[in-house]
Design an enzyme around this catalytic site. Structure first.
Site, PDB file in Angstrom:
ATOM      1  N   TYR A   1      56.089  15.619  60.660  1.00 19.86           N
ATOM      2  CA  TYR A   1      57.388  15.931  60.943  1.00 19.86           C
ATOM      3  C   TYR A   1      57.876  14.667  61.746  1.00 19.86           C
ATOM      4  O   TYR A   1      59.159  14.607  61.835  1.00 19.86           O
ATOM      5  CB  TYR A   1      57.863  17.043  61.335  1.00 19.86           C
ATOM      6  N   ARG A   2      56.892  14.126  62.258  1.00 22.99           N
ATOM      7  CA  ARG A   2      57.259  12.972  63.319  1.00 22.99           C
ATOM      8  C   ARG A   2      55.893  12.502  63.666  1.00 22.99           C
ATOM      9  O   ARG A   2      54.864  13.143  63.794  1.00 22.99           O
ATOM     10  CB  ARG A   2      57.837  13.822  64.558  1.00 22.99           C
TER      11      ARG A   2
ATOM     12  N   TYR B   1      53.312  10.597  71.930  1.00 24.89           N
ATOM     13  CA  TYR B   1      53.720  10.231  70.643  1.00 24.89           C
ATOM     14  C   TYR B   1      54.000   8.372  70.968  1.00 24.89           C
ATOM     15  O   TYR B   1      54.712   7.625  70.331  1.00 24.89           O
ATOM     16  CB  TYR B   1      55.170  10.447  70.309  1.00 24.89           C
TER      17      TYR B   1
HETATM   18  C1  LIG Z   1      52.401  18.598  77.170  1.00 20.58           C
HETATM   19  C2  LIG Z   1      53.124  18.171  76.271  1.00 20.58           C
HETATM   20  C3  LIG Z   1      53.999  18.972  75.276  1.00 20.58           C
HETATM   21  C4  LIG Z   1      55.137  18.747  74.675  1.00 20.58           C
HETATM   22  N1  LIG Z   1      55.764  19.752  74.262  1.00 20.58           N
HETATM   23  C5  LIG Z   1      56.848  19.263  73.243  1.00 20.58           C
HETATM   24  C6  LIG Z   1      57.705  20.158  72.627  1.00 20.58           C
HETATM   25  O1  LIG Z   1      57.616  21.653  72.722  1.00 20.58           O
HETATM   26  N2  LIG Z   1      58.604  19.971  71.711  1.00 20.58           N
HETATM   27  C7  LIG Z   1      58.877  18.651  71.570  1.00 20.58           C
HETATM   28  O2  LIG Z   1      59.802  18.267  70.664  1.00 20.58           O
HETATM   29  N3  LIG Z   1      58.112  17.534  72.177  1.00 20.58           N
HETATM   30  C8  LIG Z   1      56.943  17.950  72.952  1.00 20.58           C
HETATM   31  N4  LIG Z   1      56.333  17.021  73.699  1.00 20.58           N
HETATM   32  C9  LIG Z   1      56.577  15.332  73.102  1.00 20.58           C
HETATM   33  C10 LIG Z   1      57.618  14.681  73.912  1.00 20.58           C
HETATM   34  O3  LIG Z   1      57.149  14.654  75.345  1.00 20.58           O
HETATM   35  C11 LIG Z   1      58.938  15.090  74.057  1.00 20.58           C
HETATM   36  O4  LIG Z   1      59.583  15.225  72.659  1.00 20.58           O
HETATM   37  C12 LIG Z   1      60.024  14.363  74.638  1.00 20.58           C
HETATM   38  O5  LIG Z   1      61.399  15.334  74.784  1.00 20.58           O
HETATM   39  C13 LIG Z   1      60.168  13.058  74.208  1.00 20.58           C
HETATM   40  O6  LIG Z   1      60.690  12.107  75.155  1.00 20.58           O
HETATM   41  P1  LIG Z   1      62.056  11.654  75.941  1.00 20.58           P
HETATM   42  O7  LIG Z   1      62.793  12.887  75.670  1.00 20.58           O
HETATM   43  O8  LIG Z   1      61.588  11.036  77.029  1.00 20.58           O
HETATM   44  O9  LIG Z   1      62.481  10.843  74.562  1.00 20.58           O
HETATM   45  P2  LIG Z   1      62.403   9.141  74.549  1.00 20.58           P
HETATM   46  O10 LIG Z   1      60.979   8.828  74.920  1.00 20.58           O
HETATM   47  O11 LIG Z   1      63.579   8.734  75.452  1.00 20.58           O
HETATM   48  O12 LIG Z   1      62.709   8.951  73.062  1.00 20.58           O
HETATM   49  C14 LIG Z   1      62.043   9.156  72.019  1.00 20.58           C
HETATM   50  C15 LIG Z   1      62.278   8.124  71.004  1.00 20.58           C
HETATM   51  O13 LIG Z   1      63.455   8.289  70.223  1.00 20.58           O
HETATM   52  C16 LIG Z   1      64.175   7.050  70.275  1.00 20.58           C
HETATM   53  N5  LIG Z   1      65.054   7.181  70.849  1.00 20.58           N
HETATM   54  C17 LIG Z   1      65.331   7.636  72.292  1.00 20.58           C
HETATM   55  N6  LIG Z   1      66.690   7.287  72.585  1.00 20.58           N
HETATM   56  C18 LIG Z   1      67.269   6.599  71.833  1.00 20.58           C
HETATM   57  C19 LIG Z   1      68.590   6.244  71.816  1.00 20.58           C
HETATM   58  N7  LIG Z   1      69.417   6.512  72.651  1.00 20.58           N
HETATM   59  N8  LIG Z   1      69.031   5.417  70.716  1.00 20.58           N
HETATM   60  C20 LIG Z   1      68.285   5.178  69.794  1.00 20.58           C
HETATM   61  N9  LIG Z   1      67.228   5.667  69.666  1.00 20.58           N
HETATM   62  C21 LIG Z   1      66.626   6.435  70.662  1.00 20.58           C
HETATM   63  C22 LIG Z   1      63.037   6.037  70.331  1.00 20.58           C
HETATM   64  O14 LIG Z   1      62.510   5.735  69.170  1.00 20.58           O
HETATM   65  C23 LIG Z   1      62.281   6.661  71.455  1.00 20.58           C
HETATM   66  O15 LIG Z   1      61.037   6.185  71.513  1.00 20.58           O
HETATM   67  C24 LIG Z   1      55.355  17.205  74.319  1.00 20.58           C
HETATM   68  C25 LIG Z   1      54.534  16.420  75.014  1.00 20.58           C
HETATM   69  C26 LIG Z   1      53.421  16.856  76.054  1.00 20.58           C
HETATM   70  C27 LIG Z   1      52.671  15.787  76.418  1.00 20.58           C
END
Ligand SMILES: Cc1cc2nc3c(=O)[nH]c(=O)nc-3n(C[C@H](O)[C@H](O)[C@H](O)COP(=O)(O)OP(=O)(O)OC[C@H]3O[C@@H](n4cnc5c(N)ncnc54)[C@H](O)[C@@H]3O)c2cc1C
Lengths: 538, 109
Positions: free
Chosen positions: A495-496, A118
């Site tokens: 949804y996203r 994403y």
């Molecule tokens: C192989 C694979 C499988 C995956 N499976 C899943 C899955 O099962 N379910 C799923 O949901 N996702 C999945 N993902 C997608 C993603 O990797 C996850 O959702 C992950 O949890 C998002 O990254 P993060 O938790 O580091 O969030 P971040 O990258 O830290 O945050 C995501 C976004 O939220 C906003 N944000 C974050 N923190 C803040 C803050 N403190 N204040 C305001 N805005 C903020 C920003 O816009 C940011 O870009 C997958 C990805 C891959 C590659």
């Protein structure tokens, strides 16, 4: 030479020098945000150094490299941050927000920055400084009796799980597939999903602390009541419920988040249902829906296509030769050889010996009638796919699915397309048909799954491509846009979405909705410094 | 006998204390600096050695190369920022990976 033959599995492809050049080429494209002069940018960077110290401000193109990596197609190089700043306290976040306002320098908050597929940590529009909250990594509270936690943005699922285990607290976490390096805060703010009964993460969020764009700190729910003990116990507080405003948005920076944790059940029993034909989609959905709506099956199910499953642990050219379309017959053959069906639906039962024993026959009857083969650990022992899903459905940690990234060539290219549908067989059937047609046309594979929610489907399509191939990256970009637009014409929207398509998807959600978001944005963040472009809100 | 037992217990206590200090995070405290084997187990080792990423241990890979690839990511590998694996952790980790013995249980090429 042998020590340098890291590229054999494709993850470390083209050689060091090549990668460094790619990094530098990307830097050249880093441009400042509209209306921000070089002097403004320099002033903001200098002031931020004064707040967090020199070592936590990254203002030159080379130093920013770790924040630039992403998997999404970005042929124009739009999603390149110009800096990064990493505060450790709420007060530092407040100071940085004030500096951003002073210099009109936009900042893009991330918690752990692993929004993989994403956009990772990269921003929606050029010229932003990443506000990297990963250093704010304190677990502030865990209440074993209520089953609640309060965490900072930089806390990973790994940290939380380690804490619970080291302290023998019998609570589970619920993880997205990439738990070890991602965070409850980042994932929940994206309204992400996991696979225990607490898998709809925003539903299980309770209370936030937010730094508003004017630098003030606000607590939601019961959090602003002096002496409250219910911040993590009661979601709604009083008056308008505002927590949702801080998800998928750019109205504030979340610095603390409360969440509910599921008590470890006495019995956990994972299942896998194998269906043999691509055309079985509607049968599976029709069979699962009543089980989900009634909560007889309480967790979010993953209904995985064989091609998605194979892509986790295999390379595409192990299934069909390079350049050939991925045909159903070849996939079926490979799936069978690995104990998989064309659709593999995973769910689990959670409860006591008695409750699980009472529910299991009902479920078995329903799913067998749908033409599925009902498998459990007894039959699937040692199968890596079953093991992967059995781990996920109890909030366990692994990164097996990162294997998707090397499906094609040197790999490294992934964009999730995740349209929603009502949980109806006919809708899923039509979506699968539509998606396959568009992907085929552009030369990409239907590596997809359905996450079956309570009443909805998230159709999770992994658009996998080789990002080291510029032409393929362009094709992937065109394919993604066509998926979004064509699904939209049929009444289906995501949804996203990733930073590459935020405005595009926002277009589909209606003028009144967009105007309302804009009205809020102008009122809350008049200088537009928090994450411009997030969810198409500028 | 008794003396050797108490010595053993003391050694065990040091070991346990040592490992708890490395891995453990207390409520309200920041994550303490992690030893290289802990970072490897909780980050790198989910892919490398598990058939997702290439094997790293026992290959005498150059420290600079490990650091560079970890910091910028490569192809399917995400980048790990200094906020995730601190500069001090990365320095120790790269050195440790570079000199670590191979592990028989690791899979992949
Ligand atoms: C192989 C694979 C499988 C995956 N499976 C899943 C899955 O099962 N379910 C799923 O949901 N996702 C999945 N993902 C997608 C993603 O990797 C996850 O959702 C992950 O949890 C998002 O990254 P993060 O938790 O580091 O969030 P971040 O990258 O830290 O945050 C995501 C976004 O939220 C906003 N944000 C974050 N923190 C803040 C803050 N403190 N204040 C305001 N805005 C903020 C920003 O816009 C940011 O870009 C997958 C990805 C891959 C590659």
């Amino acid at each position: 030479m042998s020590d340098f033959e890291l590229n054999r599995r494709g993850l470390i492809g083209a050689g060091l020098i090549g990668a460094t050049m790619v990094g530098l080429a990307a830097c050249d494209k880093a441009t400042l945000a509209p209306g921000v002069s070089k002097a403004d940018f320099a002033g903001a960077i200098k002031a931020m150094r004064g707040v967090v110290g020199d070592e936590w401000v990254f203002g030159d193109p080379e130093a920013v490299t770790p924040w630039k990596k992403n998997y999404i197609p970005d042929p124009e190089g739009r999603h390149v941050p110009v800096g990064a700043v990493a505060p450790k306290t709420v007060e530092e976040v407040q100071e940085i927000v004030r500096i951003a306002n002073k210099y009109r320098q936009p900042i893009w908050p991330v918690s752990t920055g692993k929004n993989m597929g994403y956009g990772m940590a990269t921003p929606a529009t050029p010229g932003q400084i990443v506000l990297d909250l990963k250093r704010m990594n304190r677990i502030l509270d865990v209440d074993p009796e209520l089953g609640t936690a309060l965490v900072e943005p930089g806390v990973t699922y790994q940290q939380l799980k380690d804490y619970l285990e080291e302290n023998n607290i019998p609570l589970w976490i619920d993880v997205p597939t990439v738990g070890p390096i991602a965070s409850p805060v980042g994932n929940t703010l994206e309204r992400g999903v996991g696979y225990t009964p607490y898998g709809e993460h925003f539903t299980f969020q309770c209370g936030m602390e937010v730094v508003l764009p004017d630098g003030q700190v606000m607590r939601t729910g019961m959090g602003s009541i002096k002496g409250t003990t219910a911040w993590q116990a009661f979601k709604w507080g009083y008056g308008p419920y505002v927590d949702g405003l801080f998800t998928q948005s750019n109205f504030g920076i979340v610095t603390k988040m409360g969440m509910w944790l599921m008590p470890k059940p006495p019995v956990y029993k994972p299942f896998m249902i194998r269906h043999d034909d691509m055309a079985d989609v509607p049968k599976i959905i029709e069979a699962m829906r009543p089980l989900r709506v009634s909560s007889l099956v309480a967790n979010c199910n993953l209904m995985m296509s064989a091609s998605y499953q194979l892509a986790m642990f295999k390379r595409r050219n192990e299934i069909v030769p390079d350049g050939r379309p991925l045909d159903d017959a070849s996939v079926k053959k490979a799936a069978k050889a690995n104990g998989l069906g064309m659709w593999n639906t995973y769910f689990a039962l959670y409860g006591t010996e008695q409750t699980v024993a009472a529910i299991e026959p009902i479920i078995r009857a329903q799913l067998t009638a749908s033409g599925g083969e009902v498998m459990t650990a007894a039959e699937m022992e040692g199968n890596p796919w079953f093991h992967h899903h059995a781990t996920l459905m109890q909030g366990g940690l692994n990164l097996d699915e990162i294997g998707l990234l090397r499906w094609r060539g040197a790999g490294g290219g992934l964009a999730w397309f995740a349209p929603v549908a009502a949980a109806k067989g006919k809708e899923a059937e039509a979506q699968t048909k539509l998606a396959r047609g568009i992907l085929d046309k552009h030369g990409f594979d239907y590596t997809a799954a359905y996450a079956i929610g309570w009443r909805d489907l998230h159709h999770i399509i992994a658009l996998l491509y080789d990002k080291s191939d510029r032409e393929q990256e362009k094709k992937a970009d065109a394919c993604y846009r066509e998926l979004v637009s064509t699904f939209g014409e049929n009444g289906w929207a995501s949804y996203r979405t990733g930073v590459n398509s935020m405005a595009l998807v926002a277009e589909q959600y209606g003028q009144v909705n967009r105007d309302f978001n804009k009205l809020l944005k102008n009122a809350i963040d008049p200088n537009g410094v928090i994450a411009p472009g997030k969810s198409g809100i500028v | 006998m008794r003396r050797s037992l108490s010595r053993l217990l003391a050694a065990a206590a040091v070991l346990m204390g040592g490992s708890a200090a490395q891995a453990g995070q207390k409520l309200g405290d920041y994550l303490p600096q992690r030893a290289p084997e802990v970072v490897y187990a909780k980050v790198c080792g989910y892919c490398h050695g598990r058939n997702i990423g290439p094997i790293l241990l026992g290959r005498k890979l150059p420290v600079d190369m490990i650091t560079l690839v970890a910091r910028q990511g490569r192809n399917g590998m995400p980048a790990f920022r200094p906020t995730e694996v601190t500069p001090a952790e990365m320095a120790a980790l790269a050195k440790w990976i570079s000199t670590a013995a191979p592990r028989a249980e690791e899979k992949g090429k």
